[in-house]
Design a protein around this motif. Structure first.
Motif, PDB file in Angstrom:
ATOM      1  N   THR A 206       0.810  -1.214   0.000  1.00 19.87           N
ATOM      2  CA  THR A 206       0.000   0.000   0.000  1.00 19.87           C
ATOM      3  C   THR A 206       0.845   1.266   0.000  1.00 19.87           C
ATOM      4  O   THR A 206       1.722   1.435   0.843  1.00 19.87           O
ATOM      5  CB  THR A 206      -0.931   0.021   1.232  1.00 19.87           C
ATOM      6  OG1 THR A 206      -1.794  -1.113   1.166  1.00 19.87           O
ATOM      7  CG2 THR A 206      -1.753   1.294   1.293  1.00 19.87           C
ATOM      8  N   ALA A 207       0.546   2.133  -0.933  1.00 12.47           N
ATOM      9  CA  ALA A 207       1.143   3.470  -0.962  1.00 12.47           C
ATOM     10  C   ALA A 207       0.287   4.336  -0.032  1.00 12.47           C
ATOM     11  O   ALA A 207      -0.766   4.828  -0.427  1.00 12.47           O
ATOM     12  CB  ALA A 207       1.154   4.012  -2.381  1.00 12.47           C
ATOM     13  N   ALA A 208       0.740   4.483   1.201  1.00 19.39           N
ATOM     14  CA  ALA A 208      -0.106   5.051   2.255  1.00 19.39           C
ATOM     15  C   ALA A 208       0.069   6.556   2.460  1.00 19.39           C
ATOM     16  O   ALA A 208      -0.648   7.145   3.262  1.00 19.39           O
ATOM     17  CB  ALA A 208       0.182   4.322   3.573  1.00 19.39           C
ATOM     18  N   VAL A 209       0.998   7.183   1.771  1.00 15.95           N
ATOM     19  CA  VAL A 209       1.230   8.617   1.947  1.00 15.95           C
ATOM     20  C   VAL A 209       1.072   9.294   0.590  1.00 15.95           C
ATOM     21  O   VAL A 209       2.039   9.513  -0.128  1.00 15.95           O
ATOM     22  CB  VAL A 209       2.629   8.894   2.566  1.00 15.95           C
ATOM     23  CG1 VAL A 209       2.824  10.384   2.808  1.00 15.95           C
ATOM     24  CG2 VAL A 209       2.819   8.123   3.861  1.00 15.95           C
ATOM     25  N   GLU A 210      -0.177   9.585   0.255  1.00 16.30           N
ATOM     26  CA  GLU A 210      -0.469  10.198  -1.046  1.00 16.30           C
ATOM     27  C   GLU A 210       0.154  11.590  -1.113  1.00 16.30           C
ATOM     28  O   GLU A 210       0.276  12.249  -0.090  1.00 16.30           O
ATOM     29  CB  GLU A 210      -1.985  10.286  -1.234  1.00 16.30           C
ATOM     30  CG  GLU A 210      -2.637   8.925  -1.320  1.00 16.30           C
ATOM     31  CD  GLU A 210      -4.156   9.031  -1.446  1.00 16.30           C
ATOM     32  OE1 GLU A 210      -4.701  10.134  -1.293  1.00 16.30           O
ATOM     33  OE2 GLU A 210      -4.780   8.005  -1.700  1.00 16.30           O
ATOM     34  N   PRO A 211       0.576  12.039  -2.265  1.00 11.35           N
ATOM     35  CA  PRO A 211       0.389  11.423  -3.573  1.00 11.35           C
ATOM     36  C   PRO A 211       1.507  10.445  -3.950  1.00 11.35           C
ATOM     37  O   PRO A 211       1.521   9.912  -5.055  1.00 11.35           O
ATOM     38  CB  PRO A 211       0.393  12.618  -4.526  1.00 11.35           C
ATOM     39  CG  PRO A 211       1.336  13.574  -3.878  1.00 11.35           C
ATOM     40  CD  PRO A 211       1.139  13.384  -2.393  1.00 11.35           C
ATOM     41  N   SER A 212       2.429  10.192  -3.033  1.00 11.38           N
ATOM     42  CA  SER A 212       3.543   9.290  -3.321  1.00 11.38           C
ATOM     43  C   SER A 212       3.056   7.868  -3.575  1.00 11.38           C
ATOM     44  O   SER A 212       2.126   7.397  -2.934  1.00 11.38           O
ATOM     45  CB  SER A 212       4.517   9.284  -2.140  1.00 11.38           C
ATOM     46  OG  SER A 212       5.505   8.300  -2.320  1.00 11.38           O
TER      47      SER A 212
ATOM     48  N   ARG B 101       0.743   5.562   8.895  1.00 10.74           N
ATOM     49  CA  ARG B 101      -0.483   5.711   8.111  1.00 10.74           C
ATOM     50  C   ARG B 101      -1.216   4.380   7.936  1.00 10.74           C
ATOM     51  O   ARG B 101      -2.430   4.351   7.846  1.00 10.74           O
ATOM     52  CB  ARG B 101      -0.168   6.299   6.744  1.00 10.74           C
ATOM     53  CG  ARG B 101       0.284   7.747   6.768  1.00 10.74           C
ATOM     54  CD  ARG B 101      -0.832   8.701   6.976  1.00 10.74           C
ATOM     55  NE  ARG B 101      -1.727   8.617   5.814  1.00 10.74           N
ATOM     56  CZ  ARG B 101      -2.970   9.038   5.816  1.00 10.74           C
ATOM     57  NH1 ARG B 101      -3.490   9.582   6.870  1.00 10.74           N
ATOM     58  NH2 ARG B 101      -3.705   8.918   4.755  1.00 10.74           N
ATOM     59  N   LEU B 102      -0.465   3.272   7.902  1.00 10.20           N
ATOM     60  CA  LEU B 102      -1.098   1.961   7.699  1.00 10.20           C
ATOM     61  C   LEU B 102      -1.856   1.486   8.917  1.00 10.20           C
ATOM     62  O   LEU B 102      -2.986   1.013   8.808  1.00 10.20           O
ATOM     63  CB  LEU B 102      -0.051   0.924   7.304  1.00 10.20           C
ATOM     64  CG  LEU B 102       0.483   1.054   5.881  1.00 10.20           C
ATOM     65  CD1 LEU B 102       1.729   0.180   5.705  1.00 10.20           C
ATOM     66  CD2 LEU B 102      -0.592   0.672   4.884  1.00 10.20           C
ATOM     67  N   ASP B 103      -1.231   1.577  10.083  1.00  7.04           N
ATOM     68  CA  ASP B 103      -1.895   1.006  11.268  1.00  7.04           C
ATOM     69  C   ASP B 103      -1.678   1.809  12.547  1.00  7.04           C
ATOM     70  O   ASP B 103      -2.016   1.355  13.632  1.00  7.04           O
ATOM     71  CB  ASP B 103      -1.482  -0.447  11.471  1.00  7.04           C
ATOM     72  CG  ASP B 103      -0.034  -0.626  11.900  1.00  7.04           C
ATOM     73  OD1 ASP B 103       0.717   0.368  11.943  1.00  7.04           O
ATOM     74  OD2 ASP B 103       0.344  -1.772  12.204  1.00  7.04           O
TER      75      ASP B 103
END
Length: 170
Positions: A43-49, A163-165
């Motif tokens: 998962t790309a959890a830190v948008e927009p990266s 950001r994930l958990d």
């Protein structure tokens, strides 16, 4: 898998200190990935990266391979995940990519790096050279650069994991 992260010795000699800090940062990245599912690791959890934890691990496998195999000993191992078509292929994970494969590949590159480095002294020069200056590196420079590379990416891993958990930690 439980990652054991020990602080490097505070009174070690130079080589042991450099190797200790490099291993500490290697274990830190593994620790940041611990306990997550493959889907979370992709998962790309830190948008927009588009950066993901699995992408970071795959990238560090490429970095280990590049510095210790290509630069230090002058091998031409070729890339693992990248290609001429996708120079950032290490970061571009798909649903088919697994943690088991990424972790095993990364660990194999770390073990190869340790073996390669064992044959060099800190002042010994690499067989390969800088792309920009065409000058070799000594092993001390490579160790220092690898510590910096892991430290920077471990900062990215901190943000992704939180950001994930919600997990945080040094």
């Amino acid at each position: 898998m439980t990652v054991e992260r020990l602080e490097p010795a505070q009174t070690a000699g130079e080589r042991a200190m450099l190797e200790g800090w490099l291993d500490y940062h290697r274990r830190t990245l593994a620790w940041k990935c611990e306990g997550l599912t493959d889907a979370q690791l992709r998962t790309a959890a830190v948008e927009p990266s588009g950066l993901s934890l699995m992408g970071l691990v795959r990238h560090m496998a490429e970095v280990e391979r590049g510095w210790f195999r290509a630069v230090l000993v002058g091998e031409d191992p070729g890339p693992i995940y990248s290609s001429d078509k996708d120079r950032d292929g290490d970061f571009h994970v798909t649903d088919a990519d697994t943690w088991e494969e990424a972790y095993a590949t990364w660990q194999a590159e770390i073990e190869t790096a340790r073996r390669q480095a064992a044959g060099f002294g800190l002042d010994d020069l690499s067989k390969g050279s800088s792309r920009s200056t065409e000058e070799p590196f000594n092993l001390r420079w490579i160790y220092t650069h690898m510590i910096e590379e892991y430290a920077r990416h471990n900062g990215h891993a901190d943000l992704l994991r939180e950001r994930l958990d919600g997990a945080t930690g040094d």
